[in-house]
Design a protein around this motif. Structure first.
Motif, mmCIF file in Angstrom:
data_model
loop_
_atom_site.group_PDB
_atom_site.id
_atom_site.type_symbol
_atom_site.label_atom_id
_atom_site.label_comp_id
_atom_site.label_asym_id
_atom_site.label_seq_id
_atom_site.Cartn_x
_atom_site.Cartn_y
_atom_site.Cartn_z
ATOM 1 N N LEU A 86 -14.658 -4.177 -14.019
ATOM 2 C CA LEU A 86 -14.231 -3.440 -15.198
ATOM 3 C C LEU A 86 -12.719 -3.548 -15.347
ATOM 4 O O LEU A 86 -11.994 -3.616 -14.347
ATOM 5 C CB LEU A 86 -14.645 -1.976 -15.094
ATOM 6 C CG LEU A 86 -16.150 -1.718 -15.162
ATOM 7 C CD1 LEU A 86 -16.431 -0.229 -14.983
ATOM 8 C CD2 LEU A 86 -16.737 -2.218 -16.467
ATOM 9 N N PRO A 87 -12.213 -3.559 -16.565
ATOM 10 C CA PRO A 87 -10.770 -3.649 -16.779
ATOM 11 C C PRO A 87 -9.994 -2.545 -16.053
ATOM 12 O O PRO A 87 -8.860 -2.762 -15.627
ATOM 13 C CB PRO A 87 -10.619 -3.525 -18.299
ATOM 14 C CG PRO A 87 -11.929 -3.981 -18.842
ATOM 15 C CD PRO A 87 -12.956 -3.562 -17.825
ATOM 16 N N PHE A 88 -10.591 -1.381 -15.887
ATOM 17 C CA PHE A 88 -9.918 -0.273 -15.204
ATOM 18 C C PHE A 88 -9.653 -0.632 -13.741
ATOM 19 O O PHE A 88 -8.590 -0.341 -13.199
ATOM 20 C CB PHE A 88 -10.757 1.002 -15.285
ATOM 21 C CG PHE A 88 -11.296 1.266 -16.664
ATOM 22 C CD1 PHE A 88 -10.449 1.567 -17.722
ATOM 23 C CD2 PHE A 88 -12.656 1.186 -16.908
ATOM 24 C CE1 PHE A 88 -10.946 1.789 -19.000
ATOM 25 C CE2 PHE A 88 -13.164 1.417 -18.184
ATOM 26 C CZ PHE A 88 -12.309 1.715 -19.231
ATOM 27 N N ALA A 89 -10.628 -1.255 -13.078
ATOM 28 C CA ALA A 89 -10.469 -1.659 -11.680
ATOM 29 C C ALA A 89 -9.419 -2.758 -11.564
ATOM 30 O O ALA A 89 -8.589 -2.753 -10.652
ATOM 31 C CB ALA A 89 -11.803 -2.130 -11.107
ATOM 32 N N GLN A 90 -9.436 -3.709 -12.494
ATOM 33 C CA GLN A 90 -8.441 -4.784 -12.476
ATOM 34 C C GLN A 90 -7.033 -4.219 -12.637
ATOM 35 O O GLN A 90 -6.109 -4.604 -11.928
ATOM 36 C CB GLN A 90 -8.731 -5.789 -13.599
ATOM 37 C CG GLN A 90 -10.015 -6.551 -13.424
ATOM 38 C CD GLN A 90 -10.332 -7.404 -14.635
ATOM 39 O OE1 GLN A 90 -9.957 -7.103 -15.769
ATOM 40 N NE2 GLN A 90 -11.054 -8.503 -14.407
ATOM 41 N N ASP A 91 -6.882 -3.281 -13.576
ATOM 42 C CA ASP A 91 -5.578 -2.677 -13.834
ATOM 43 C C ASP A 91 -5.102 -1.865 -12.628
ATOM 44 O O ASP A 91 -3.941 -1.936 -12.240
ATOM 45 C CB ASP A 91 -5.665 -1.790 -15.077
ATOM 46 C CG ASP A 91 -4.302 -1.370 -15.592
ATOM 47 O OD1 ASP A 91 -3.383 -2.217 -15.632
ATOM 48 O OD2 ASP A 91 -4.163 -0.188 -15.966
ATOM 49 N N ARG A 92 -6.004 -1.103 -12.032
ATOM 50 C CA ARG A 92 -5.674 -0.294 -10.849
ATOM 51 C C ARG A 92 -5.183 -1.197 -9.721
ATOM 52 O O ARG A 92 -4.169 -0.924 -9.090
ATOM 53 C CB ARG A 92 -6.899 0.501 -10.393
ATOM 54 C CG ARG A 92 -6.700 1.236 -9.069
ATOM 55 C CD ARG A 92 -7.993 1.835 -8.517
ATOM 56 N NE ARG A 92 -9.189 1.030 -8.665
ATOM 57 C CZ ARG A 92 -9.523 0.003 -7.891
ATOM 58 N NH1 ARG A 92 -8.740 -0.379 -6.908
ATOM 59 N NH2 ARG A 92 -10.645 -0.665 -8.102
ATOM 60 N N PHE A 93 -5.907 -2.290 -9.474
ATOM 61 C CA PHE A 93 -5.539 -3.201 -8.401
ATOM 62 C C PHE A 93 -4.140 -3.778 -8.611
ATOM 63 O O PHE A 93 -3.293 -3.728 -7.734
ATOM 64 C CB PHE A 93 -6.562 -4.337 -8.265
ATOM 65 C CG PHE A 93 -6.136 -5.385 -7.278
ATOM 66 C CD1 PHE A 93 -6.269 -5.171 -5.917
ATOM 67 C CD2 PHE A 93 -5.577 -6.571 -7.713
ATOM 68 C CE1 PHE A 93 -5.856 -6.129 -4.997
ATOM 69 C CE2 PHE A 93 -5.163 -7.539 -6.813
ATOM 70 C CZ PHE A 93 -5.308 -7.316 -5.452
ATOM 71 N N CYS A 94 -3.894 -4.345 -9.787
ATOM 72 C CA CYS A 94 -2.591 -4.968 -10.038
ATOM 73 C C CYS A 94 -1.466 -3.942 -10.055
ATOM 74 O O CYS A 94 -0.371 -4.221 -9.587
ATOM 75 C CB CYS A 94 -2.623 -5.781 -11.326
ATOM 76 S SG CYS A 94 -3.476 -7.351 -11.098
ATOM 77 N N GLY A 95 -1.735 -2.752 -10.557
ATOM 78 C CA GLY A 95 -0.730 -1.697 -10.536
ATOM 79 C C GLY A 95 -0.380 -1.288 -9.119
ATOM 80 O O GLY A 95 0.803 -1.155 -8.761
ATOM 81 N N ALA A 96 -1.378 -1.103 -8.288
ATOM 82 C CA ALA A 96 -1.159 -0.699 -6.897
ATOM 83 C C ALA A 96 -0.442 -1.785 -6.109
ATOM 84 O O ALA A 96 0.349 -1.499 -5.213
ATOM 85 C CB ALA A 96 -2.489 -0.354 -6.230
ATOM 86 N N GLU A 97 -0.695 -3.037 -6.456
ATOM 87 C CA GLU A 97 -0.109 -4.170 -5.737
ATOM 88 C C GLU A 97 1.227 -4.622 -6.342
ATOM 89 O O GLU A 97 1.899 -5.465 -5.766
ATOM 90 C CB GLU A 97 -1.088 -5.349 -5.755
ATOM 91 C CG GLU A 97 -2.372 -5.080 -5.022
ATOM 92 C CD GLU A 97 -2.302 -5.425 -3.551
ATOM 93 O OE1 GLU A 97 -1.490 -6.295 -3.171
ATOM 94 O OE2 GLU A 97 -3.068 -4.825 -2.782
ATOM 95 N N GLY A 98 1.577 -4.117 -7.520
ATOM 96 C CA GLY A 98 2.803 -4.542 -8.182
ATOM 97 C C GLY A 98 2.744 -5.980 -8.674
ATOM 98 O O GLY A 98 3.749 -6.687 -8.671
ATOM 99 N N LEU A 99 1.586 -6.417 -9.124
ATOM 100 C CA LEU A 99 1.395 -7.801 -9.570
ATOM 101 C C LEU A 99 1.574 -7.874 -11.083
ATOM 102 O O LEU A 99 0.843 -7.233 -11.827
ATOM 103 C CB LEU A 99 -0.004 -8.281 -9.183
ATOM 104 C CG LEU A 99 -0.371 -8.138 -7.705
ATOM 105 C CD1 LEU A 99 -1.800 -8.605 -7.467
ATOM 106 C CD2 LEU A 99 0.598 -8.890 -6.817
#
Length: 166
Positions: A86-99
């Motif tokens: 889901l886009p929410f999971a993708q966004d959470r991951f990149c936000g947490a990783e600073g990507l």
């Protein structure tokens, strides 16, 4: 149909990756802001399609991190990280990783990307998810490199994928 493995066990995909020299199939995928993106949104740029089952697995997460690092060094190149997450999971991951050098896109709505690119698993424990693959396109949207990773838990060959862009 292509066959790859997951920890040595055979899995099949719905088709085959596009061939080198082919015009890449257009797509409609969902971005993390819930907008719809198509291949034409990236016209004029070189595009790396980093395709994988789920960003919530170690190997998939590492491929996003690695392409994020590599993308910062390439001119006129967009890296699209594509899964059925889901886009929410993708966004959470990149936000947490600073990507911020990759663009996450989801095939969750229709699954048509996975079908058109031949990467949807049709059997096994990953059925319905996307096979780990890399497709590189030139500025004209033509396929200049493909790799479908033969063992799903392995990382793609980053060096080979990016060498075609130098």
């Amino acid at each position: 149909m292509a066959t790859v493995t997951l920890k040595g066990n055979a899995l099949n995909t719905i088709g085959e990756l596009p061939k080198t020299g082919d015009k890449a199939p257009d797509f409609l995928l969902t971005a993390t802001d819930l907008s719809t993106k198509s291949l034409t949104d990236f016209s004029g740029s070189r595009v790396v399609l980093n395709i994988f089952p789920s960003v919530d697995t170690g190997t998939c997460a590492q491929s996003v991190r690695q392409f994020n690092t590599e993308a910062s060094e390439l001119e006129n190149t967009k890296v699209l990280c594509i899964s059925k997450d889901l886009p929410f999971a993708q966004d959470r991951f990149c936000g947490a990783e600073g990507l911020d050098n990759v663009i996450n896109l989801s095939d969750f709505k229709t699954g048509s990307f996975g079908k058109d690119y031949g990467v949807t698993f049709v059997d096994g424990p990953l059925e319905g998810l996307l096979s780990r693959s890399v497709v590189v396109l030139n500025e004209a949207g033509e396929v200049i490199y493909t790799e479908q990773v033969s063992e799903t838990v392995d990382e793609p060959n980053y060096k080979a994928a990016l060498e075609v862009l130098y």
